[in-house]
Write a protein that holds these residues in place. Structure first.
Motif, PDB file in Angstrom:
ATOM      1  N   MET A 231       0.824  -1.190   0.000  1.00  0.00           N
ATOM      2  CA  MET A 231       0.000   0.000   0.000  1.00  0.00           C
ATOM      3  C   MET A 231       0.868   1.253   0.000  1.00  0.00           C
ATOM      4  O   MET A 231       0.532   2.226  -0.654  1.00  0.00           O
ATOM      5  N   SER A 232       1.986   1.217   0.726  1.00  0.00           N
ATOM      6  CA  SER A 232       2.838   2.406   0.793  1.00  0.00           C
ATOM      7  C   SER A 232       3.391   2.757  -0.585  1.00  0.00           C
ATOM      8  O   SER A 232       3.582   3.929  -0.904  1.00  0.00           O
ATOM      9  N   MET A 233       3.620   1.747  -1.437  1.00  0.00           N
ATOM     10  CA  MET A 233       4.098   2.012  -2.793  1.00  0.00           C
ATOM     11  C   MET A 233       3.064   2.837  -3.567  1.00  0.00           C
ATOM     12  O   MET A 233       3.404   3.771  -4.276  1.00  0.00           O
ATOM     13  N   LEU A 234       1.787   2.514  -3.396  1.00  0.00           N
ATOM     14  CA  LEU A 234       0.740   3.256  -4.085  1.00  0.00           C
ATOM     15  C   LEU A 234       0.604   4.672  -3.543  1.00  0.00           C
ATOM     16  O   LEU A 234       0.379   5.611  -4.300  1.00  0.00           O
ATOM     17  N   VAL A 235       0.745   4.819  -2.243  1.00  0.00           N
ATOM     18  CA  VAL A 235       0.681   6.152  -1.638  1.00  0.00           C
ATOM     19  C   VAL A 235       1.843   7.005  -2.136  1.00  0.00           C
ATOM     20  O   VAL A 235       1.685   8.195  -2.408  1.00  0.00           O
ATOM     21  N   ASN A 236       3.015   6.400  -2.290  1.00  0.00           N
ATOM     22  CA  ASN A 236       4.171   7.135  -2.818  1.00  0.00           C
ATOM     23  C   ASN A 236       3.980   7.484  -4.292  1.00  0.00           C
ATOM     24  O   ASN A 236       4.341   8.577  -4.725  1.00  0.00           O
ATOM     25  N   LYS A 237       3.426   6.573  -5.064  1.00  0.00           N
ATOM     26  CA  LYS A 237       3.231   6.818  -6.500  1.00  0.00           C
ATOM     27  C   LYS A 237       2.137   7.846  -6.746  1.00  0.00           C
ATOM     28  O   LYS A 237       2.213   8.625  -7.693  1.00  0.00           O
ATOM     29  N   TYR A 238       1.120   7.836  -5.906  1.00  0.00           N
ATOM     30  CA  TYR A 238      -0.015   8.747  -6.055  1.00  0.00           C
ATOM     31  C   TYR A 238      -0.129   9.612  -4.797  1.00  0.00           C
ATOM     32  O   TYR A 238      -0.921   9.313  -3.894  1.00  0.00           O
ATOM     33  N   PRO A 239       0.654  10.680  -4.719  1.00  0.00           N
ATOM     34  CA  PRO A 239       0.695  11.513  -3.507  1.00  0.00           C
ATOM     35  C   PRO A 239      -0.658  12.101  -3.107  1.00  0.00           C
ATOM     36  O   PRO A 239      -0.854  12.454  -1.948  1.00  0.00           O
ATOM     37  N   ILE A 240      -1.595  12.152  -4.048  1.00  0.00           N
ATOM     38  CA  ILE A 240      -2.927  12.650  -3.736  1.00  0.00           C
ATOM     39  C   ILE A 240      -3.574  11.812  -2.623  1.00  0.00           C
ATOM     40  O   ILE A 240      -4.446  12.276  -1.899  1.00  0.00           O
TER      41      ILE A 240
END
Length: 160
Positions: free
Chosen positions: A1-10
């Protein structure tokens, strides 16, 4: 999940951070549900992890969910809904472009065959990005449709 949060800062908004929450009051057949930045995970489904894995695998093998994904795709699917809500992406137009078609009727048949039955459940396209996210971020071998969709999607959000 953290990878997605990093990729999509929104997703990492200080006022509304992405939040996972166990919910024991969801319907039994629901795995999870996104409401804005909050993703409710069905706490009852998590009580028996082996049953959850088995149920999800059967649904995936039968085409209801995307191919070659695991129960871990559930959260990725819901993050796809959150991203869709935040970016207001026209998933139907992207899908038609990738599949080189004009007809909505044909689109939803092709989505069923190239992504999942669930992706074609609602004719507003609200499940397309969620199912693409599930496959793209959970499968070791995402199919061509998901790969092309994510390529188009990333181009669109980079322009914003």
């Amino acid at each position: 999940m953290s990878m997605l949060v990093n990729k999509y800062p929104i997703l990492n908004d200080e006022k509304k951070p992405l939040t996972l929450k166990l919910n024991y009051y969801m319907e039994d057949e629901e795995f999870a549900q996104a409401k804005g930045h909050i993703i409710d995970i069905n706490g009852k489904a998590l009580r028996d992890k082996e049953l959850l894995k088995s149920d999800y695998l059967n649904l995936s093998k039968n085409g209801w969910f995307t191919a070659n994904t695991s129960y871990r795709a559930i959260v990725k699917h819901e993050i796809g809904h959150t991203i869709h809500d935040l970016y207001k992406i026209d998933t139907i137009s992207i899908s038609k472009k990738i599949l080189n078609i004009d007809s909505n009727k044909e689109l939803f048949v092709l989505l069923k065959n190239n992504l999942s039955t669930y992706s074609s459940k609602f004719f507003d396209g609200s499940e397309i990005l969620a199912e693409v996210f599930a496959e793209f971020y959970d499968s070791k071998n995402p199919r061509e449709f998901s790969l092309k969709f994510m390529e188009e999607f990333d181009k669109i959000i980079k322009r914003r």
